[in-house]
Structure formats: C-alpha cells, structure tokens
Design a protein around this motif. Sequence first.
Motif, PDB file in Angstrom:
ATOM      1  N   VAL A 168       0.839  -1.190   0.000  1.00  0.00           N
ATOM      2  CA  VAL A 168       0.000   0.000   0.000  1.00  0.00           C
ATOM      3  C   VAL A 168       0.877   1.243   0.000  1.00  0.00           C
ATOM      4  O   VAL A 168       2.012   1.236   0.487  1.00  0.00           O
ATOM      5  CB  VAL A 168      -0.964   0.028   1.206  1.00  0.00           C
ATOM      6  N   LYS A 232      -0.271   3.209   9.009  1.00  0.00           N
ATOM      7  CA  LYS A 232      -1.196   3.621   7.950  1.00  0.00           C
ATOM      8  C   LYS A 232      -1.228   5.142   7.801  1.00  0.00           C
ATOM      9  O   LYS A 232      -1.352   5.660   6.687  1.00  0.00           O
ATOM     10  CB  LYS A 232      -2.586   3.051   8.230  1.00  0.00           C
ATOM     11  N   ALA A 249      -5.980  -3.118   5.837  1.00  0.00           N
ATOM     12  CA  ALA A 249      -5.999  -1.945   4.963  1.00  0.00           C
ATOM     13  C   ALA A 249      -7.381  -1.650   4.397  1.00  0.00           C
ATOM     14  O   ALA A 249      -7.559  -0.655   3.690  1.00  0.00           O
ATOM     15  CB  ALA A 249      -5.014  -2.144   3.816  1.00  0.00           C
ATOM     16  N   LEU A 253      -8.588   1.676   2.187  1.00  0.00           N
ATOM     17  CA  LEU A 253      -8.742   1.461   0.746  1.00  0.00           C
ATOM     18  C   LEU A 253     -10.134   1.878   0.281  1.00  0.00           C
ATOM     19  O   LEU A 253     -10.292   2.488  -0.783  1.00  0.00           O
ATOM     20  CB  LEU A 253      -8.482  -0.007   0.406  1.00  0.00           C
ATOM     21  N   THR A 260      -3.020   0.859  -3.688  1.00  0.00           N
ATOM     22  CA  THR A 260      -2.201  -0.346  -3.765  1.00  0.00           C
ATOM     23  C   THR A 260      -1.193  -0.256  -4.898  1.00  0.00           C
ATOM     24  O   THR A 260      -1.373   0.495  -5.865  1.00  0.00           O
ATOM     25  CB  THR A 260      -3.065  -1.601  -3.982  1.00  0.00           C
TER      26      THR A 260
END
Length: 318
Positions: A168, A232, A249, A253, A260
Amino acid sequence: MDSDALNTFLVVHRRGGVSNAAKALHRSQPAISRRIALLEQELGVPLFERVAGKTRLSDAGRVMVPYAERAVAAAQDAENAVRALLRDNSGPVALAVTGTLAGERLSKVLKRFARQHPDVALTLRTATSAEVSDLIRRGEATIGLRYDRDRSGELDCEVLFAEPLGLVCAPDHPLAGRRVGRLADLRDERWIAFPEVPGRREITASHVFALFLTHGLGEVAWTPVDSLTAQKRLVEAGLGIALLSHSNAAEELRAGSIATIRVGNLTASHEVVAVTRHGGFLSAASRRLLDIIRTDFSKVESAAPAAKPPRPSRQRHR
C-alpha cells in the motif's frame, strides 16, 4: 507445594521482585517473602538471588518456571471445570489476540458472542504472537489468535485461513494503482514495518524482512513503527510504503486514503491461527466463542477490497 505458592513464585518472577508482586497480589511484602521462603525451604534450594540490586531467578528458579506455569494453569482448569457445572453460559472467558488482528472482523465476532452470551465475562488482551502463546500456556488466556503456528507441544494450533498481504502507498504516489514487475523495482522506496524488538518477536515483522531477503533486498531504507494505525497514517502522508494484510488496509482502501501497488513476483500471505492449551479445559462458552471465531475468521477474502481510483499524481520530491 500448592498452587498458591507456585503462583506467588511466578508473580515475583514476572514482576521483578517482592514489592511489585505484593502490589499485584494485594498482599503485604512480608507475606510474599514468607511464602517464597517456605517454598524454598520445601525444595531445599533458593529460587531467587539478588544481582546488582535486582531480583533474578536462580538456576533452580529457571528450571522451576515452566513446571509452575503448568501446575497453576491446571489448577485454574480444575476451578473453571467445577464452576462450569453450575451454569454453562456464565463465567469468565479470556481471549488473547495479536494486536493487528483486533480489527473489524474481531469486532463482529465479539458482538455476536455478546448477544448470545450476555452473562459471560469476556476479557480481551492484545500482545505479540509469541506473547499470545505464552498467555495461553500459562492459563492467563483461554483462546488465542496469532500469526503462524506455535511449534510447542503444549499448545493446539488450528489454522483458520491464510490472509493475503499487499503493498500500500499514498494515493498520490507515482505507482498508486499501478503494477511493477519485481519487488526489487521498489528498492529505493522507504518502507514502513514493525520493528524487530529483542524479546518481543513479532511474526509480521519477521515476515516482511524475510521477504526482503528472499527477493535480494536485504538493504532497504525503512522506518520502524510499532503501531498499525501509525503505519497507515505515515503511508497516507506519503512517508513510505508498507506490506499490510487486506483486512488491515480495508477501511483506508474503501475511503481512498491509501492505494495499492501490484507486484508481479510477489505472492505473500500469513496464516491466522487459533491457539488453545493442549488438554486444557474449555467451558461451554469458550467452545462457543471458538466456534464463532472459526466461522467468521475462516471466510477468506479472495481479493483485496476495492480501492477508489487514486487522485491525480502530484510532483513528489525525493
């Protein structure tokens, strides 16, 4: 030699001395000292020694620890088994979970269990994978969720599923939503990963670094961060890329706050495992919780959550 004496011995060991053990057990220091002295008298050897002003295990004490842990856990099993005869759906259930597994999926499990068993006192502790096993082994937790199997014969391990891992990055990263041929193409990126802390080994940290070595990336720039949430946030800010599980994630997302990067030669996953003590007692409520975990955690995500299209790329300064 009784379970109370053995438990007192273990608490003194874990808390690093009589004073801290007295606080933890809500007893006086002289009472703790007498209990240890009687145990040492019974065994005929000292269990502790003072080194540089600190209380340390003697050689005999180190030998004693695993046996004391098993004895105390067995005594707790006996108590739980007797109490379970009174009411199947009451009593304590202790769950230990690796921190990165304490997410949306676990919340659904706990909600479902609470609705079905409102009288059960459920406690939750987070720890590293190795610590989860230790808590189960010592009888301080009934069920554990961790990464990878524990090779100890004292524990029963049940693989729930293998969760895919993916790379990511920030939505405005030049490679957001794109594919690269090899992991080596990302050699110059700054990576964000859990630190490898001596004495607190975490499977996810070891997994990332093993991948680096396997793909010839032993020397990469990386930032150690011991919090999944902080990892994150750093990725969102464009301060690095990370290898995360799809469930960890998923929320970002969906929101489009991270994106990604697909890697052609990278197929990575880690096993999520339920851990119980071999031969240990499981109450009816504990067995029901384990059944719910099996059902909900075994629903493997076949693909990563759909991500929103990345925002137009901005010029990045490296």
